[in-house]
Scaffold this active site. Sequence first.
Site, PDB file in Angstrom:
ATOM      1  CD  GLU A   8      -1.866  -2.314   0.752  1.00  0.00           C
ATOM      2  OE1 GLU A   8      -1.119  -2.926   1.531  1.00  0.00           O
ATOM      3  OE2 GLU A   8      -2.345  -2.839  -0.263  1.00  0.00           O
ATOM      4  CG  ASN A  12      -2.313  -5.359  -2.866  1.00  0.00           C
ATOM      5  OD1 ASN A  12      -1.673  -5.819  -1.929  1.00  0.00           O
ATOM      6  ND2 ASN A  12      -2.432  -4.059  -3.072  1.00  0.00           N
ATOM      7  CG  ASP A  15      -5.890  -5.045  -0.874  1.00  0.00           C
ATOM      8  OD1 ASP A  15      -4.720  -5.118  -1.281  1.00  0.00           O
ATOM      9  OD2 ASP A  15      -6.192  -5.165   0.328  1.00  0.00           O
TER      10      ASP A  15
END
Lengths: 603, 603
Positions: free
Chosen positions: A204, A288, A330
Amino acid sequence: MVQKIRWIALLAAAPLFVSSPFSLAQDEAGKPLPPPFAAGPEDGQWTMPAKNVASTRYSDLGEITTDNVKNLKTAFTFSLGYNKGQEAAPLVIDSTMYIVSSYPNVLYALDLTQSGAPLKWKYEPKPSAASQGVACCDVVNRGAAYANGKLFYNTLDDFTIAVDAKTGKEAWRTKMGDISKGETMTMAPLVMKDKILVGDSGGEMGVRGWAAALDQNSGKIVWRAYSTGPDSEALIGADFKPFYDSDKGKDLGVSSWPADAWRIGGCTVWGWASYDPDVNLVYYGTANPGPWNADMRPGDNKWTAGIFARDADTGQARWFYQFNPHDIFDHDGVNEAILVDIPWKGQPRKVLLHPDRNGYLYMIDRTNGEVLSANAFDYINSSTGVDLKTGRLQYVKEKETKPNTVVRDICPAPPGAKDWQPSSFSPKTGLLYIPHNHLCMDMEEVEVGYIEGTPYVGANVHMKPGPGGHRGAVSAFDFMQGKEIWSVKENFPAWSGALTTAGNVVFYGTMEGWFKALDAKTGALLWQFKTGSGIISQPTTYKGPDGKQYVAVLSGVGGWAGAIVSGQLDKRDGTAALGFVNAMKDLPDATGPGGELYVFSLP
Amino acid sequence: MVQKIRWIALLAAAPLFVSSPFSLAQDEAGKPLPPPFAAGPEDGQWTMPAKNVASTRYSDLGEITTDNVKNLKTAFTFSLGYNKGQEAAPLVIDSTMYIVSSYPNVLYALDLTQSGAPLKWKYEPKPSAASQGVACCDVVNRGAAYANGKLFYNTLDDFTIAVDAKTGKEAWRTKMGDISKGETMTMAPLVMKDKILVGDSGGEMGVRGWAAALDQNSGKIVWRAYSTGPDSEALIGADFKPFYDSDKGKDLGVSSWPADAWRIGGCTVWGWASYDPDVNLVYYGTANPGPWNADMRPGDNKWTAGIFARDADTGQARWFYQFNPHDIFDHDGVNEAILVDIPWKGQPRKVLLHPDRNGYLYMIDRTNGEVLSANAFDYINSSTGVDLKTGRLQYVKEKETKPNTVVRDICPAPPGAKDWQPSSFSPKTGLLYIPHNHLCMDMEEVEVGYIEGTPYVGANVHMKPGPGGHRGAVSAFDFMQGKEIWSVKENFPAWSGALTTAGNVVFYGTMEGWFKALDAKTGALLWQFKTGSGIISQPTTYKGPDGKQYVAVLSGVGGWAGAIVSGQLDKRDGTAALGFVNAMKDLPDATGPGGELYVFSLP
């Protein structure tokens, strides 16, 4: 030849089992078993998080049974001293227990030969405090692994460390990543012969993912395979034989991305890995693609959200399969791969079982990457299944995310039908026990720019409970028949791992703090104990120096699911913790922060 | 008349007891008993830290006995979420348990009617973070007291707060002190009819001590008695009739100090208080004079290191007795006063029992302040006893502290033979159970200047274990005969309170984390359980909604004794924690920080 004899033995044993009142999960050809290398004689130790390199999380200890588990009592406890999410597995080697805490990643050794298991030593790696600021989802650590006299584990600030199991002295430490880029390390290493496998976290934050093998003795990096970028850096060469066409082609780790997007495309390696010593292959999932805003990265985004098989000695890729091509939710592919050998359509197959975030339990031939089956283990409305011909996940058009548009009621949510919480396979029942989530979401893609070391997400997410209102479950799944045998609902996501034993007991913990024992055959609740904080860790079992069976688990809520508590997040901001807070507003009323080991035994 | 009948009943009962194999602690006239107001029918609750206003810490619950205590198992646990020293007593009122954590002083209500005792509500007072910086010895809190539907407790930043027991809503909060002066609050309030008594902490910061009574309904301060200064501010008037001459005279709180030194002379009120409703008198101890450097403050330093009896409604002093005139060893007088009624030389006497830091167990007539006896309960070489004629402690000249000279091997050390850890009196055995220290020290007086809100000590101290090498003990003391019946050594100071029950079990915790049950008659260890962290709190017992007896205790090391762990102090600096670190260098190897409730019951 050994293999052949095994199948015959299985068939001979079958009638015995059929006579029991319990309908065994098996097809006409026999029952699934862990591969021989994972099913050695039970020595009562627990040396790696998943019990063995096949990741079964099953122990052949059988003193604690469905009959007597109700008598379990707390044998002793130990405070870790840190009240963030505790995800590690207590290991037991030679009458010593080893535990790794959340940041600051203290490694404790407890002497099981003495009453109350006093501290033998502790090793404090003193990770950089700044690492806490770039960890996406609490400051968890998934624990250590043991081999050849050393414990190996990772620190949040990107060191892989070896510690002498006897003395607690640091044997070596190797810097593996860079927190200034948002890179952290949270996974437990996997032992592969004379090496260990580790990988990075930070999908992220726009980091570029990788997995690496280190020499156990020296800490030298033997190989490092990047998850994106040119084949040369992804260690994709002549040996690479993916099963499906969409994984074939040169430098897909570049060409399946917009220009240069692969450099900040996530695809970290923070979850589970398994190892087959018979073929010297390691299997690990990739996370992801980044950012979450999928319209910013057209293409399949190789090699994200899939699984690699690599030669453990060279890192050269053998095959790859992508659970979620061009992932839009995700849906990391980092969940566990449990290695079992099965009879399938009359033939023995070596497979791996992978319950993915997308909600399907994949059974994949681990020799070549062929998907044999993919069956839903939770409610899914964002895809209709997997095309076994092409291997492609079939997305549902109206649930696909869009820029600046809120797409509602997508199931499962980003943590998936199942996140990191590892399943357990019991060869006694032939079932897979999957602790999982039951969450949906509203999601809106928004523009995001990349700034090194800062969040790179590009989505507004509000998670919510799935249909029925509960948020988790533990399901016993017959992967041979592709169907659920039983499922026990949980109010909150079942964010802890599962453990099965020869006593036919399934252990797991809840986010309220209950440590539970279920009947492996029926799912009946046999016993439960209220620990001090929510449980999001990995229960293990061992034989103590006194010959008794013990069950150990860490209590301490946190992680992504529990960040509202461990991070003291404001429940008024539903998008906090990447949208998880919206689904967990009542968690602070159910539990508070903690960090404690509990060990149970019969009186 | 009631009193007379009681003594007759006692005498009648005596032969029964004598026939037991256990030699009862009693003199020829009968046995000691708690006063009638403390010995009502056992209702299974625990509404105030010391169980009752007589501070017996004895429960008439008898399900758990010396025979079956070995079967105790953990019923449930609860993480407080804060890993500093936990000193509070779990209270139980109407099937709800109430606990106060260390700073930030969260008050938790747990629902005992439900399995696992889930959180009913929590009240968060959010004390000023700066208060942590002026707390001398960790950020402990000694808990709440209950009366008339409300829980009362103090916050580290000097608020006394009332919280509705049903709803968890704040009823009122009254600002009592000023952290900018180094003033904090850590004591548990004492309930006195329609009022509560509270006092301040901070004797090592040059604060001026006081005790105050607040109205339970409104939080209004009804009276405040300063511990030093003119009689008018010390609430010393016509009713004041001290027993000994040295406490008689006008404005001794001024004249027994160098000019103005009383303004910064400490004498705080942070320990225990008891209350006799029959005469409406409250008894509370006063802390050490400041600074520790005694040569800076010639004189008796009234009213430090002694005990006041005051009218609960007006605060007017009735009598005062000074355990340590011109204290030179930091020997606060704040330890508990346990109210019992005894036969003494053929006459009934209402007394209080006070095991002081100086190592003597005082038996004092609570109606007039006369010392009936003062017997050593630990090794003492700094005094030779108490002159019962004058009431004066007899200091040993060569152990008196001096400026810029290290006086060696003074026993007991500043925390005394006993610190705050409260004793328990069992009317079944007639013995007092004293958890205590066994520490000596080297001490050097050094010059110190007063700066508001900063430490004002003026001494270099290095503590060390007492003779024999152990640092603590739990002793059963026959105060009628002035002798120890048994004593169980502990490696570390026994820094938790004691609890006795009708099952003749003594409960207490150790700084290693063991929660122990001893035979009240013999001291034999009957059971122990290893909690997660060192225990420095107050065990309590109650009858659950299911009718079973439970025992509750907080685990979480810290306080002055455990500051090396909770404050992560450097063991190379022996003078840290006012010299306590020197004696506790091995504590971090024995336990780590924690904060957890444990509740036990029979299976």
